[in-house]
Design a protein around this motif. Structure first.
Motif, PDB file in Angstrom:
ATOM      1  N   LYS A 155      12.682  21.838 -15.365  1.00 22.42           N
ATOM      2  CA  LYS A 155      13.635  21.316 -14.555  1.00 22.42           C
ATOM      3  C   LYS A 155      13.278  19.890 -14.249  1.00 22.42           C
ATOM      4  N   THR A 156      14.404  19.117 -14.472  1.00 20.79           N
ATOM      5  CA  THR A 156      14.043  17.421 -14.263  1.00 20.79           C
ATOM      6  C   THR A 156      13.932  17.551 -12.620  1.00 20.79           C
ATOM      7  N   LEU A 157      13.210  16.324 -12.123  1.00 20.15           N
ATOM      8  CA  LEU A 157      12.968  16.008 -11.027  1.00 20.15           C
ATOM      9  C   LEU A 157      14.235  15.579 -10.258  1.00 20.15           C
ATOM     10  N   SER A 158      14.410  16.008  -9.130  1.00 20.85           N
ATOM     11  CA  SER A 158      15.523  15.498  -8.195  1.00 20.85           C
ATOM     12  C   SER A 158      15.069  14.723  -6.828  1.00 20.85           C
ATOM     13  N   LEU A 159      16.106  14.148  -6.460  1.00 18.56           N
ATOM     14  CA  LEU A 159      16.011  13.320  -5.054  1.00 18.56           C
ATOM     15  C   LEU A 159      15.516  14.334  -4.061  1.00 18.56           C
ATOM     16  N   ASP A 160      15.833  15.436  -4.211  1.00 17.13           N
ATOM     17  CA  ASP A 160      15.670  16.459  -3.158  1.00 17.13           C
ATOM     18  C   ASP A 160      14.179  16.489  -2.814  1.00 17.13           C
ATOM     19  N   ARG A 161      13.448  16.531  -3.903  1.00 14.44           N
ATOM     20  CA  ARG A 161      12.053  16.820  -4.016  1.00 14.44           C
ATOM     21  C   ARG A 161      11.209  15.550  -3.280  1.00 14.44           C
ATOM     22  N   PHE A 162      11.834  14.488  -3.533  1.00 14.66           N
ATOM     23  CA  PHE A 162      10.891  13.266  -3.139  1.00 14.66           C
ATOM     24  C   PHE A 162      11.646  12.527  -1.823  1.00 14.66           C
ATOM     25  N   GLY A 163      12.902  13.042  -1.314  1.00 14.47           N
ATOM     26  CA  GLY A 163      13.563  12.348  -0.401  1.00 14.47           C
ATOM     27  C   GLY A 163      12.594  11.907   0.856  1.00 14.47           C
ATOM     28  N   GLY A 164      11.760  12.638   1.298  1.00 11.28           N
ATOM     29  CA  GLY A 164      10.949  12.276   2.299  1.00 11.28           C
ATOM     30  C   GLY A 164      10.097  11.210   2.108  1.00 11.28           C
ATOM     31  N   LEU A 165       9.424  11.322   0.702  1.00 13.09           N
ATOM     32  CA  LEU A 165       8.618  10.051   0.449  1.00 13.09           C
ATOM     33  C   LEU A 165       9.361   8.676   0.374  1.00 13.09           C
ATOM     34  N   PHE A 166      10.505   8.736  -0.108  1.00  9.99           N
ATOM     35  CA  PHE A 166      11.281   7.621  -0.142  1.00  9.99           C
ATOM     36  C   PHE A 166      11.693   7.211   1.363  1.00  9.99           C
ATOM     37  N   VAL A 167      11.824   8.032   2.249  1.00  5.01           N
ATOM     38  CA  VAL A 167      11.975   7.670   3.657  1.00  5.01           C
ATOM     39  C   VAL A 167      11.071   7.203   4.419  1.00  5.01           C
ATOM     40  N   ILE A 168       9.624   7.681   4.050  1.00  2.17           N
ATOM     41  CA  ILE A 168       8.496   7.111   4.787  1.00  2.17           C
ATOM     42  C   ILE A 168       8.199   5.428   4.169  1.00  2.17           C
ATOM     43  N   SER A 169       8.626   5.302   2.719  1.00  5.00           N
ATOM     44  CA  SER A 169       8.348   3.914   2.137  1.00  5.00           C
ATOM     45  C   SER A 169       9.432   3.091   2.924  1.00  5.00           C
ATOM     46  N   VAL A 170      10.616   3.449   3.001  1.00  5.45           N
ATOM     47  CA  VAL A 170      11.565   2.463   3.402  1.00  5.45           C
ATOM     48  C   VAL A 170      11.378   2.394   4.972  1.00  5.45           C
ATOM     49  N   ALA A 171      11.175   3.246   5.881  1.00  5.90           N
ATOM     50  CA  ALA A 171      10.773   3.251   7.025  1.00  5.90           C
ATOM     51  C   ALA A 171       9.633   2.108   7.377  1.00  5.90           C
ATOM     52  N   SER A 172       8.601   2.480   6.526  1.00  3.59           N
ATOM     53  CA  SER A 172       7.563   1.455   6.826  1.00  3.59           C
ATOM     54  C   SER A 172       7.815  -0.052   6.562  1.00  3.59           C
TER      55      SER A 172
ATOM     56  N   PHE B 293       0.900  -1.024   0.194  1.00  9.86           N
ATOM     57  CA  PHE B 293       0.079   0.005  -0.079  1.00  9.86           C
ATOM     58  C   PHE B 293       0.772   1.254  -0.148  1.00  9.86           C
ATOM     59  N   VAL B 294       1.837   1.285   0.988  1.00 16.01           N
ATOM     60  CA  VAL B 294       2.700   2.245   0.947  1.00 16.01           C
ATOM     61  C   VAL B 294       3.550   2.542  -0.311  1.00 16.01           C
ATOM     62  N   TRP B 295       3.892   1.454  -0.887  1.00 15.43           N
ATOM     63  CA  TRP B 295       4.535   1.577  -2.213  1.00 15.43           C
ATOM     64  C   TRP B 295       3.703   1.946  -3.389  1.00 15.43           C
ATOM     65  N   LEU B 296       2.454   1.710  -3.338  1.00 10.70           N
ATOM     66  CA  LEU B 296       1.457   2.469  -4.531  1.00 10.70           C
ATOM     67  C   LEU B 296       1.341   3.699  -4.225  1.00 10.70           C
ATOM     68  N   PHE B 297       1.231   4.322  -2.936  1.00 12.91           N
ATOM     69  CA  PHE B 297       1.214   5.665  -3.021  1.00 12.91           C
ATOM     70  C   PHE B 297       2.538   6.524  -3.142  1.00 12.91           C
ATOM     71  N   VAL B 298       3.580   5.766  -3.150  1.00 13.96           N
ATOM     72  CA  VAL B 298       4.865   6.172  -3.791  1.00 13.96           C
ATOM     73  C   VAL B 298       4.731   6.256  -5.437  1.00 13.96           C
ATOM     74  N   VAL B 299       4.163   5.258  -5.909  1.00 13.38           N
ATOM     75  CA  VAL B 299       4.345   4.922  -7.365  1.00 13.38           C
ATOM     76  C   VAL B 299       3.419   5.978  -7.921  1.00 13.38           C
ATOM     77  N   LEU B 300       2.203   6.450  -7.255  1.00 14.06           N
ATOM     78  CA  LEU B 300       1.203   7.148  -7.732  1.00 14.06           C
ATOM     79  C   LEU B 300       1.847   8.648  -7.813  1.00 14.06           C
ATOM     80  N   ILE B 301       2.661   9.095  -6.809  1.00 14.96           N
ATOM     81  CA  ILE B 301       3.074  10.707  -6.726  1.00 14.96           C
ATOM     82  C   ILE B 301       4.297  10.586  -8.109  1.00 14.96           C
ATOM     83  N   LEU B 302       4.922   9.613  -7.917  1.00 13.83           N
ATOM     84  CA  LEU B 302       6.114   9.596  -9.018  1.00 13.83           C
ATOM     85  C   LEU B 302       5.707   9.470 -10.557  1.00 13.83           C
ATOM     86  N   ILE B 303       4.549   8.766 -10.612  1.00 13.62           N
ATOM     87  CA  ILE B 303       4.209   8.758 -12.164  1.00 13.62           C
ATOM     88  C   ILE B 303       3.326  10.063 -12.458  1.00 13.62           C
ATOM     89  N   SER B 304       2.710  10.692 -11.557  1.00 13.24           N
ATOM     90  CA  SER B 304       2.069  11.887 -11.789  1.00 13.24           C
ATOM     91  C   SER B 304       2.968  13.080 -12.052  1.00 13.24           C
TER      92      SER B 304
END
Length: 645
Positions: free
Chosen positions: A581-598, A419-430
């Motif tokens: 501008k291309t998307l960078s890790l700085d903008r989605f770092g928090g999203l990946f932290v939540i995903s890995v932590a969960s 479920f958490v992974w699907l949330f991350v994928v949804l934001i990244l795809i958009s």
């Protein structure tokens, strides 16, 4: 200070101005000349007319004051000034004695011809009673305003008695004087002759009766007007052609009519015989307008007033307002950037995300796969072998990107991680889709990079200095063929990377070269578009601007544009000239932290469940050992591993 006991038994100047303004407006004249007699106190009528005309968008093109003591040669000189003005609607407000010298001279100069319209104020109208044949002959076709006095039995008998004693017709001043004395007499009858004049004055101001002049009323020591007759000088005489009242405006008659008669007679005045015997209403423009068609940008004609207007693609610029007036714009505003389309980049699908984000995304995919495999493997109900389960899990995670997964997860903890992974994928795809769309749009065009070459219209009034491209090499071009050739060559081969020009010019270029090789990028609106040009103060500016607004509102202007260009243009958004501008890790770092932590949390919980299950099994085994079943349980334990999450 004005005497409080002074009553103004005369026409109100405001009413006179309103009647003249209504007449001018009824004929749709937009420019007039005002000629008046010079006096010490100036012209009160002029001030009132100026305010009314301004509200009606009517311009007083010229004001000429003539002294009563002036000689004929000076009058002729002033008349020559009038002839040099393009407007031929002239309002005259002067005494009959001065007018009797003014109009004969105007006729000698040919100014009583059919292109002129002369309007006489209530002050000047008495010249129609002149006994001089030359004066009457010079007034033919003029219009004048005379105070309206309705016919009545009292007026009829009063006029008969007047004619027995005087040779001239009874004047309206005499009728007003009669009514004023009548009002004074009635007031004295009511209050007597008081020692304090204020009481008598207040009583007179209350007067409201039907006298010989019509309704006799006073307000603030001024006589309230009953309206005016509009008189036309014709056949060395005169004829009434209409009336003006404050309540009804200009009408043919003041007699109440039923609807059928009113519809038959029409609203407005009767037909007027204009100067020169013409029945055609003068346009008020006088001489024919000299209109130029623009082929260049030379404005010396306006400085020397050689022409009245210019038609063509003339850009509205602030500095030009010093010499000319512009109509409303009839084109799009601002400058655009013309660019040549380029070949597609086969690797553009990787550009929405930078390298760090792609690597992080890949690492998280692997980590998620391992976590879900581990959790599922530890579930005691899983029936898959470990070697086969991990491949299935990775395929399952990859398919979630496209919402095409068919495999089912057994553990609730695995479902939570998914479920958490699907949330991350949804934001990244958009975010990926939006950035890729912008890149695909902008990458179609070879916009000039820093130090590139920018072309501009060599004949235009707007250059690259009006934009934010001043740091680029600049090169002028003078035709659409030059534009196409320059963009084909490119800035590195003697051409141009982009062309900066006004939007209408770029649209015309795209209409001519409609093969899809070029497109327009809208830029900042530093210009106000194209408009027609007229000399300073021309009344045609407002009229033409109004017509432009009409055809814009009803769609005619849009239809003409499609007819002229016969194509649809590819126009980018205003901000598309800046590469996204291309998307960078700085903008989605928090999203990946939540995903890995969960995921880590779910894995820890799963391990705890497994340890707990092991401890429970050992307890059971110890219990069963006392009952001599230890050997049996051990055999079963080695045959089948029991896991609980």
């Amino acid at each position: 200070m004005e005497n409080p006991y002074l009553l103004h038994i005369k026409e109100d100047e405001i009413s006179i101005a309103q009647s003249i303004c209504a007449l001018v407006e009824s004929y749709k004249w937009r420019d007039i000349i005002y000629v008046y007699e010079e006096t010490d106190h100036g012209s009160e009528l002029l001030q009132n007319m100026f305010e009314l005309f301004q509200d009606k968008n009517i311009r007083i093109a010229s004001r000429i004051a003539i002294s009563s003591s002036v000689k004929d040669d000076q009058i002729i000189k002033e008349l020559h000034k009038l002839m040099s003005i393009h407007t031929t609607v002239i309002i005259v407000d002067m005494s009959p004695s001065l007018a009797s010298r003014f109009f004969p001279n105007a006729k000698r100069l040919g100014m009583m011809s059919k292109e002129y319209a002369w309007i006489l104020s209530q002050k000047t109208i008495d010249i129609f009673q002149s006994t001089k044949f030359e004066v009457i002959g010079s007034l033919q076709g003029a219009l004048g305003f005379r105070s309206y006095v309705p016919a009545s039995r009292r007026l009829h008998y009063f006029t008969k008695r007047w004619n027995k004693k005087f040779t001239r017709k009874v004047h309206v001043l005499a009728i007003w004087a009669y009514d004023t004395i009548w009002a004074l007499a009635e007031s004295i009858e009511r209050v007597g002759v008081p020692q304090n004049g204020t009481l008598l004055l207040n009583e007179i101001l209350k007067s409201d009766f039907k006298g010989m002049s019509g309704e006799f009323r006073l307000t603030k020591s001024n006589l309230i007007s009953n309206g005016f007759e509009i008189v036309n000088a014709v056949d060395h005489g005169e004829r009434k052609v209409g009336y003006w009242t404050l309540s009804k405006g200009i009408t043919r008659t003041l007699i109440p009519l039923n609807d059928a008669v009113l519809q038959q007679s029409g609203i407005g005045m009767e037909d007027v015989i204009w100067p020169g015997g013409s029945t055609t209403v003068p346009t008020g423009l006088g001489k024919k307008l000299r209109i130029g068609v623009r082929t260049g940008l030379t404005f010396t004609s306006f400085v020397h007033t050689e022409i009245d207007g210019v038609l063509g693609d003339s850009t509205i610029l602030a500095r030009r307002y010093e010499f000319v007036d512009f109509t409303a714009t009839y084109t799009d505003l601002g400058l655009g950037t013309l660019a040549k389309t380029k070949r597609n980049d086969m690797w553009i699908f990787l550009k929405p995300l930078n390298v760090n984000l792609w690597l992080t995304f890949t690492a998280v995919v692997i980590f998620k796969g391992l976590v879900i495999w581990a959790i599922e493997a530890m579930d005691q109900e899983s029936k898959s072998a470990s070697s086969q389960g991990i491949g299935t899990i990775f395929w399952f995670i990859l398919l979630t990107i496209f919402s095409a997964q068919k495999e089912k997860l057994v553990s609730n903890l695995s479902r939570f991680v998914m479920f958490v992974w699907l949330f991350v994928v949804l934001i990244l795809i958009s975010s990926y889709t939006a950035t890729l769309t912008s890149l695909l749009t902008v990458e179609q065009f070879e916009l000039a990079s820093k130090g590139g070459t920018v072309g501009f219209h060599g004949y235009g009034g707007v250059t690259v200095s009006n934009t934010n491209l001043t740091d680029y090499k600049q090169r002028p071009y003078y035709s659409y063929a030059d534009y196409a050739d320059a963009l084909t060559k490119g800035g590195k081969h003697g051409g141009a990377d982009t062309i900066v020009d006004e939007v209408p010019y770029i649209k015309m270029f795209l209409g001519k070269y409609s093969n899809g090789e070029y497109a327009m990028v809208s830029s900042e609106p530093v210009t106000s578009g194209f408009a027609f040009i007229f000399s300073k103060g021309s009344p045609l500016v407002n009229d033409i601007s109004r017509e432009i607004a009409k055809i814009r509102e009803d769609g005619t202007l849009k239809m003409l544009e499609k007819k002229w260009f016969d194509t649809e243009f590819h126009v980018l958004p205003e901000d598309s000239s800046t590469k996204p501008k291309t998307l960078s890790l700085d903008r989605f770092g928090g999203l990946f932290v939540i995903s890995v932590a969960s995921s880590c949390l779910a894995l820890i919980i799963s391990v705890i469940y497994l340890i707990r299950a092991k401890m429970e099994i050992l307890s059971i085994m110890s219990y069963l050992a006392g009952r001599r079943l230890m050997s049996t349980i051990r055999q079963l334990f080695h045959r089948k591993e029991i896991y609980r999450c």
